[in-house]
Design an enzyme around this catalytic site. Structure first.
Site, mmCIF file in Angstrom:
data_model
loop_
_atom_site.group_PDB
_atom_site.id
_atom_site.type_symbol
_atom_site.label_atom_id
_atom_site.label_comp_id
_atom_site.label_asym_id
_atom_site.label_seq_id
_atom_site.Cartn_x
_atom_site.Cartn_y
_atom_site.Cartn_z
ATOM 1 N N ASP A 48 0.856 -1.209 0.000
ATOM 2 C CA ASP A 48 0.000 0.000 0.000
ATOM 3 C C ASP A 48 0.884 1.249 0.000
ATOM 4 O OD1 ASP A 48 -3.101 -0.786 1.157
ATOM 5 O OD2 ASP A 48 -1.518 -2.222 1.585
ATOM 6 N N GLU A 72 -5.120 7.640 0.096
ATOM 7 C CA GLU A 72 -5.574 6.994 1.334
ATOM 8 C C GLU A 72 -4.536 6.971 2.463
ATOM 9 O OE1 GLU A 72 -6.736 2.871 1.005
ATOM 10 O OE2 GLU A 72 -7.489 2.853 3.064
ATOM 11 N N ASP A 134 -6.254 5.436 -4.576
ATOM 12 C CA ASP A 134 -6.265 4.339 -3.608
ATOM 13 C C ASP A 134 -5.128 3.415 -4.045
ATOM 14 O OD1 ASP A 134 -6.804 2.278 -1.862
ATOM 15 O OD2 ASP A 134 -8.975 2.545 -2.017
ATOM 16 N N ILE A 136 -3.777 0.648 -2.895
ATOM 17 C CA ILE A 136 -4.322 -0.706 -3.041
ATOM 18 C C ILE A 136 -5.738 -0.627 -2.530
ATOM 19 C CG2 ILE A 136 -4.335 -3.096 -2.224
ATOM 20 C CD1 ILE A 136 -1.424 -3.174 -2.181
ATOM 21 N N ASP A 137 -6.685 -0.793 -3.422
ATOM 22 C CA ASP A 137 -8.063 -0.874 -2.984
ATOM 23 C C ASP A 137 -8.357 -2.356 -2.828
ATOM 24 O OD1 ASP A 137 -10.651 0.008 -2.355
ATOM 25 O OD2 ASP A 137 -11.314 -0.459 -4.387
ATOM 26 N N THR A 139 -7.386 -4.015 0.285
ATOM 27 C CA THR A 139 -6.199 -4.554 0.971
ATOM 28 C C THR A 139 -6.505 -5.930 1.571
ATOM 29 O OG1 THR A 139 -5.554 -2.303 1.474
ATOM 30 C CG2 THR A 139 -4.377 -4.003 2.639
ATOM 31 N N HIS A 233 -18.257 -4.736 4.996
ATOM 32 C CA HIS A 233 -18.281 -3.560 4.114
ATOM 33 C C HIS A 233 -19.640 -3.334 3.469
ATOM 34 C CE1 HIS A 233 -13.640 -3.851 3.308
ATOM 35 N NE2 HIS A 233 -13.951 -3.743 4.578
ATOM 36 N N SER A 257 -12.899 -4.862 -3.659
ATOM 37 C CA SER A 257 -12.359 -3.669 -4.323
ATOM 38 C C SER A 257 -13.104 -3.188 -5.568
ATOM 39 C CB SER A 257 -10.880 -3.882 -4.698
ATOM 40 O OG SER A 257 -10.776 -4.589 -5.920
ATOM 41 N N LYS A 260 -14.650 -4.740 -9.040
ATOM 42 C CA LYS A 260 -16.071 -4.921 -9.385
ATOM 43 C C LYS A 260 -16.485 -3.947 -10.489
ATOM 44 C CE LYS A 260 -17.430 -4.643 -4.917
ATOM 45 N NZ LYS A 260 -16.204 -4.937 -4.138
ATOM 46 N N ARG A 274 -24.189 -2.292 -3.036
ATOM 47 C CA ARG A 274 -23.291 -1.979 -1.913
ATOM 48 C C ARG A 274 -24.076 -1.276 -0.817
ATOM 49 N NH1 ARG A 274 -17.838 -1.677 -1.611
ATOM 50 N NH2 ARG A 274 -16.935 -0.422 0.061
ATOM 51 N N ASP A 286 -12.277 5.369 -2.989
ATOM 52 C CA ASP A 286 -12.871 4.040 -3.153
ATOM 53 C C ASP A 286 -13.831 3.968 -4.345
ATOM 54 O OD1 ASP A 286 -11.648 2.477 -1.190
ATOM 55 O OD2 ASP A 286 -12.912 3.327 0.380
#
Ligand SMILES: Nc1ncnc2c1ncn2[C@@H]1O[C@H](COP(=O)(O)O)[C@@H](OP(=O)(O)O)[C@H]1O
Ligand SMILES: [Mg+2]
Ligand SMILES: [Mg+2]
Ligand SMILES: [Mg+2]
Length: 301
Positions: A48, A72, A134, A136-137, A139, A233, A257, A260, A274, A286
């Site tokens: 990250d 982030e 981001d 690493i979206d 993680t 989430h 992440s 999608k 979501r 995000d």
């Protein structure tokens, strides 16, 4: 192209970062994971930080002077006692990535890396241009060995004008329920979109670019839907209820992440549900890149 130079730089930065992430994921050790916030146990890894440092460095090289980045991560935990060893590892990773690319004949010091990470502290806003990252979206997916994305977008006067999603573990072919992924399929895609120019997918090495289209399915009975892998989430019971009410028959495809959004943009599924739990506030990094990748063909000029 109105944002041609920015798009080329964003693709370059995200591709380099994706290469760094791939390398770390392959060699992932438990010690690479630091608990960022004691309270919510959101994981953060050397990748990250390395990804954020690389993207920040590349963008600043390409756009010296006019630079604002909303990202982030920050270096607070790294600067604490005991952070030195991990900073050295991140610095080594970043320098290896820069050397392998060859475009920037520099070697960064640990302090340069910490500064690059911290240039992601911009507040953004509706005036001027701001990069949104981001590093690493997903993680949690990254740590599990699953899906994750490097997600980079550009805001211009409050609007997302371009987005890049590097998805190192996404199969090149559809991951729809109807086409289950064969273990031999090649993985690693990068999606990019520029306002008014449409959405494209290519391999992580920049080859084989194709234009992509969202699903044309209109009947919910034929549609499949994506949701978070993590039930913390997004409330899975609620999405299953809504899918049922819509008449969706297929089981959900659960994935970490903004991958999608990439999968949606090429029609692997038709719906993304979501439902964050009460009180959670979504962050712009995000969704910024994913949102333009999925809507990229909507207002073609
Ligand atoms: N309680 C929560 N509710 C909703 N989203 C959350 C969450 N906790 C973390 N997230 C966000 O969900 C993102 C992952 O998306 P997804 O749920 O689609 O896999 C995480 O990104 P990071 O992994 O970059 O921290 C994080 O920002
Ligand atoms: Mg995070
Ligand atoms: Mg994220
Ligand atoms: Mg992240």
């Amino acid at each position: 192209m109105a944002y041609g130079k920015e798009l080329a730089a964003a693709i370059k930065a995200a591709s380099l970062a994706a290469r760094l992430c791939r390398k770390v994921q392959k060699a992932l050790l438990q010690s690479d994971v630091r608990s960022k916030h004691g309270r919510n146990k959101s994981p953060v890894t050397v990748a990250d930080y390395g990804s954020q440092a690389l993207v920040s460095f590349v963008l600043q090289q390409e756009f010296p002077g006019e630079f604002s980045l909303v990202a982030e991560e920050d270096s607070n935990d790294l600067r604490k006692d005991g952070g030195g060893e991990i900073v050295e590892r991140i610095t080594k990773l970043v320098n290896e990535s820069l050397t392998s690319d060859g475009s920037y004949g520099v070697s960064l010091s640990s302090e340069d890396v910490l500064k690059a990470i911290d240039s992601g502290k911009s507040e953004g806003g509706s005036q001027g241009r701001h990069w949104v990252l981001d590093p690493i979206d997903g993680t949690k997916g990254f740590v599990r060995g699953d899906q994750y994305a490097v997600a980079l977008a550009l805001l211009d006067r409050g609007n997302v004008v371009l987005g890049v999603l590097a998805c190192p573990n996404l199969p090149l072919t559809s991951i729809s329920v109807a086409h289950p992924h064969s273990p031999n399929n090649e993985v690693g895609c990068l999606f990019f979109a520029e306002v008014g120019r449409g959405t494209y997918m290519q391999l992580l090495d920049g080859s084989s670019t194709v234009k992509v289209q969202v699903s044309a399915v209109e009947n919910p009975e034929e549609a499949s839907f994506f949701e978070s892998y993590e039930s913390a989430h997004s409330m899975h019971d609620l999405s299953s209820l809504i899918a049922q009410k819509l008449g969706v028959k297929a089981a959900p495809i659960r994935m970490d992440s903004q991958v999608k959004y990439g999968a949606l943009s090429r029609g692997d599924g038709a719906i993304y549900l979501r439902f964050p739990r009460n009180g959670y506030r979504e962050k712009i990094w995000d969704h910024a890149a994913g949102s333009i990748v999925v809507t990229g063909n909507t207002y073609l000029s």
